[in-house]
Structure formats: C-alpha cells, structure tokens
Design a protein around this motif. Structure first.
Motif, PDB file in Angstrom:
ATOM      1  N   GLU A  72     -37.150   4.639  24.345  1.00  6.75           N
ATOM      2  CA  GLU A  72     -37.752   3.397  23.894  1.00  6.75           C
ATOM      3  C   GLU A  72     -39.251   3.513  23.751  1.00  6.75           C
ATOM      4  O   GLU A  72     -39.880   2.727  23.072  1.00  6.75           O
ATOM      5  CB  GLU A  72     -37.419   2.261  24.875  1.00  6.75           C
ATOM      6  CG  GLU A  72     -36.025   1.730  24.737  1.00  6.75           C
ATOM      7  CD  GLU A  72     -35.888   0.389  25.414  1.00  6.75           C
ATOM      8  OE1 GLU A  72     -36.711  -0.511  25.179  1.00  6.75           O
ATOM      9  OE2 GLU A  72     -34.952   0.229  26.182  1.00  6.75           O
TER      10      GLU A  72
ATOM     11  N   ARG B 265     -22.645   0.062  15.973  1.00  8.43           N
ATOM     12  CA  ARG B 265     -22.885   0.588  14.628  1.00  8.43           C
ATOM     13  C   ARG B 265     -24.364   0.610  14.250  1.00  8.43           C
ATOM     14  O   ARG B 265     -24.720   1.073  13.167  1.00  8.43           O
ATOM     15  CB  ARG B 265     -22.088  -0.233  13.605  1.00  8.43           C
ATOM     16  CG  ARG B 265     -20.578  -0.099  13.785  1.00  8.43           C
ATOM     17  CD  ARG B 265     -19.830  -0.634  12.585  1.00  8.43           C
ATOM     18  NE  ARG B 265     -19.914  -2.087  12.473  1.00  8.43           N
ATOM     19  CZ  ARG B 265     -19.100  -2.932  13.111  1.00  8.43           C
ATOM     20  NH1 ARG B 265     -18.170  -2.457  13.926  1.00  8.43           N
ATOM     21  NH2 ARG B 265     -19.216  -4.232  12.945  1.00  8.43           N
ATOM     22  N   GLY B 266     -25.213   0.094  15.129  1.00  7.56           N
ATOM     23  CA  GLY B 266     -26.643   0.133  14.855  1.00  7.56           C
ATOM     24  C   GLY B 266     -27.079  -0.800  13.751  1.00  7.56           C
ATOM     25  O   GLY B 266     -28.117  -0.588  13.121  1.00  7.56           O
TER      26      GLY B 266
ATOM     27  N   VAL C 197     -34.868   7.324  16.975  1.00  7.11           N
ATOM     28  CA  VAL C 197     -34.036   7.114  18.159  1.00  7.11           C
ATOM     29  C   VAL C 197     -34.674   6.136  19.129  1.00  7.11           C
ATOM     30  O   VAL C 197     -34.095   5.805  20.148  1.00  7.11           O
ATOM     31  CB  VAL C 197     -33.775   8.454  18.883  1.00  7.11           C
ATOM     32  CG1 VAL C 197     -32.997   9.384  17.989  1.00  7.11           C
ATOM     33  CG2 VAL C 197     -35.094   9.107  19.311  1.00  7.11           C
TER      34      VAL C 197
ATOM     35  N   SER D 159     -38.432   2.047  14.101  1.00  5.62           N
ATOM     36  CA  SER D 159     -38.658   3.235  13.291  1.00  5.62           C
ATOM     37  C   SER D 159     -40.139   3.393  12.989  1.00  5.62           C
ATOM     38  O   SER D 159     -40.982   2.644  13.485  1.00  5.62           O
ATOM     39  CB  SER D 159     -37.852   3.140  11.990  1.00  5.62           C
ATOM     40  OG  SER D 159     -37.879   4.371  11.291  1.00  5.62           O
TER      41      SER D 159
ATOM     42  N   ARG E 129     -30.386   0.296  20.151  1.00  5.28           N
ATOM     43  CA  ARG E 129     -29.624   0.515  18.926  1.00  5.28           C
ATOM     44  C   ARG E 129     -29.450  -0.812  18.187  1.00  5.28           C
ATOM     45  O   ARG E 129     -29.074  -1.819  18.774  1.00  5.28           O
ATOM     46  CB  ARG E 129     -28.263   1.108  19.275  1.00  5.28           C
ATOM     47  CG  ARG E 129     -27.449   1.574  18.076  1.00  5.28           C
ATOM     48  CD  ARG E 129     -26.253   2.381  18.546  1.00  5.28           C
ATOM     49  NE  ARG E 129     -25.379   2.758  17.456  1.00  5.28           N
ATOM     50  CZ  ARG E 129     -25.593   3.786  16.642  1.00  5.28           C
ATOM     51  NH1 ARG E 129     -26.661   4.535  16.821  1.00  5.28           N
ATOM     52  NH2 ARG E 129     -24.745   4.063  15.671  1.00  5.28           N
ATOM     53  N   GLY E 130     -29.744  -0.797  16.905  1.00  3.26           N
ATOM     54  CA  GLY E 130     -29.639  -2.007  16.104  1.00  3.26           C
ATOM     55  C   GLY E 130     -30.949  -2.756  15.957  1.00  3.26           C
ATOM     56  O   GLY E 130     -31.026  -3.705  15.176  1.00  3.26           O
TER      57      GLY E 130
ATOM     58  N   ALA F 128     -30.599  -5.590  21.193  1.00  3.81           N
ATOM     59  CA  ALA F 128     -31.348  -5.410  19.948  1.00  3.81           C
ATOM     60  C   ALA F 128     -32.089  -6.688  19.571  1.00  3.81           C
ATOM     61  O   ALA F 128     -33.271  -6.655  19.207  1.00  3.81           O
ATOM     62  CB  ALA F 128     -30.409  -4.994  18.817  1.00  3.81           C
TER      63      ALA F 128
END
Length: 276
Positions: free
Chosen positions: A121, A25-26, A196, A205, A200-201, A73
């Motif tokens: 990444e 779910r990030g 992206v 950003s 994930r999680g 993560a």
C-alpha cells in the motif's frame, strides 16, 4: 436524514456482489462512489454554504471506518477523497466546492513521487516523507502552466474527476505548490494495468503528465505554500483516515475515550509527520 443513515443505505447496497467485484476481480467500485455522491457523502465535509454537509474530520473518520469492513477499496477511495477535499475547502474556488458538495466530483491526491513503484500500500513514514519533496516541474507561459510529473500511488487513478497535484514552486525559492488538475485534461496518462499498491479495486496506480496544461488560476494557495498545507492539512487527515480504514481498530467518536490523547487531553501525533 443523518449521514449515518444515508451511509447505512449505501453500504447495504454495496455488500455482497459489489464488494466482491472490487476485492476479487479488482473492479473499481463505481456504483458505490455514485451512490455516495447521491447520498451527500462525497460532499460531507464541504461547507453548507456550497450545499455540503458542513462536517469535519471526525465524521469523515466515522464514514471511512464503517465502510472499510464492507469494502476496503471504497474506504481507500474515500480516504483520498476526503483528504483532497480538505485542501480544496481551504483553497479551492466556489464552483469546484459546489460540484463536490453536489456529489458530481470525486477528488484524489497526486502527491507522492519516487523513482520506482513501491510494493504494497505504500503507507508509513517513508511514503509520507515523499509527499514533501516533489520532483514535478511547473512552467508558466502567460496564464497557462505546464506540469510534468510521474505521480505514484494515486488512488482512483483514471476514475477520479480531479487530482490535488504537487509540484516545485513556479518562482518561490523553496517549498512546493499545489494545483487542482482535472482528470480529463489532455496528456494525463494512466497505465491500463494498475500497480500493486493499494487495496484491490481502488485503482491505485501511477499517473503521468507529459506535460498536462492547467490554467494558472488552478493553483491551490500561494506559490511555494503547499508544504505548509501538506504538513498541517494533508498529513493529519491521511493519518487519521488511514487508522480509520484499519478494520481492527473501531472508530473513536468520543474524544474522552480516544487512546491517542494523553491524560491531560492533548492530542498526541498520529504519526511521524504530523503537523507541527
């Protein structure tokens, strides 16, 4: 309690639904970060003088390597945190070091800049080279400095408590300057939809400053001396911790068994931009 025992207890609680929430779910692993702080693992590499664990890169590599198979993560967050703390340990003030040692501050890096968001990444020589040439502008007015920038691939963007931030020097003719920027400072903006980049999680950003105001004393090291810090501290830590986060490679805790050393025992560069 040893740091490995403390880590095992944290990872036992992280496995299962918590790791799935990050991977599927990030969701940022806030519970894991809080638990790591309470267990003394966020302050693992802070000097014992300030209440930290007094450990170094070797132990940080061990923690990241053991965390990565459970929650990539969280491993990415630790990778950025430990690298930022290495800079703060060398150039930060006593209060900040004590806060990190107590597990109350999560640090991250805000160094990379580029015109376009990179897919994936963003690891590797090209990404590393962007740490060396900041486009950020720093302008001083009295005891306040205004920083304008668009920082890319910031791990724990909007989740960390502090960013180690780079800019062009205030007055030095070349190099770059590093700053400790509180994440709660006004006029820092993180898009609601993370990029992206990064696992994930990991809340990787862009962070915008338009501008962000910091006290002049937030400078880490001397004006223009940040390039040497990046080459001698940031890149070596990032490269080692990046390798540790690769779950296909187990951590090497015995230097004699480290394949990155030549037969004479000299450490070979871990990447193209290792410290000179």
């Amino acid at each position: 309690m040893s740091y490995r025992t403390a880590l095992s207890e944290v990872l036992a609680g992280l496995a299962g639904p918590a790791a799935e929430a990050a991977a599927v779910r990030g969701r940022f692993p806030r519970g894991a970060v809080t638990a790591l702080g309470r267990a003394g693992l966020l302050g693992l590499t802070v000097s014992t003088e300030f209440g930290g664990g007094g450990r170094g890169l070797r132990e940080a590599v061990d923690v990241v390597a053991r965390t990565a198979p459970v929650c990539p993560a969280t491993a990415a967050v630790l990778r950025s945190h430990y690298t930022a703390v290495a800079v703060i340990e060398a150039h930060g003030g006593p209060w900040l070091r004590a806060e990190i040692a107590a597990g109350r501050h999560l640090a991250s890096l805000a160094l990379a800049e580029s015109e376009e968001e990179q897919a994936g990444e963003g690891d590797g020589p090209e990404a590393d080279s962007r740490l060396l040439v900041p486009g950020s502008v720093a302008t001083r007015s009295g005891e306040v400095v205004a920083l304008r920038a668009r920082k890319q691939r910031v791990v724990a963007a909007g989740e960390a408590d502090l960013y180690v931030w780079s800019s062009r020097p205030l007055a030095a003719p070349d190099g770059l300057t590093l700053w400790a920027v509180p994440a709660h400072a006004p006029d820092l903006f993180v898009p609601a939809r993370p990029s992206v980049a990064g696992p994930r999680g990991s809340a990787t950003s862009t962070v915008f400053a338009d501008p962000v105001l910091v006290p002049a004393e937030a400078m880490l090291g001397a004006d223009g001396a940040g390039l040497d810090v990046v080459l001698r501290t940031v890149l070596p830590w990032l490269l080692e911790l990046r390798a540790a986060a690769d779950v296909r490679r187990p951590p090497v805790l015995d230097p004699a068994l480290d394949p990155a050393r030549d037969p004479g025992g000299t450490r070979r560069p871990a990447g193209t931009l290792a410290a000179s």
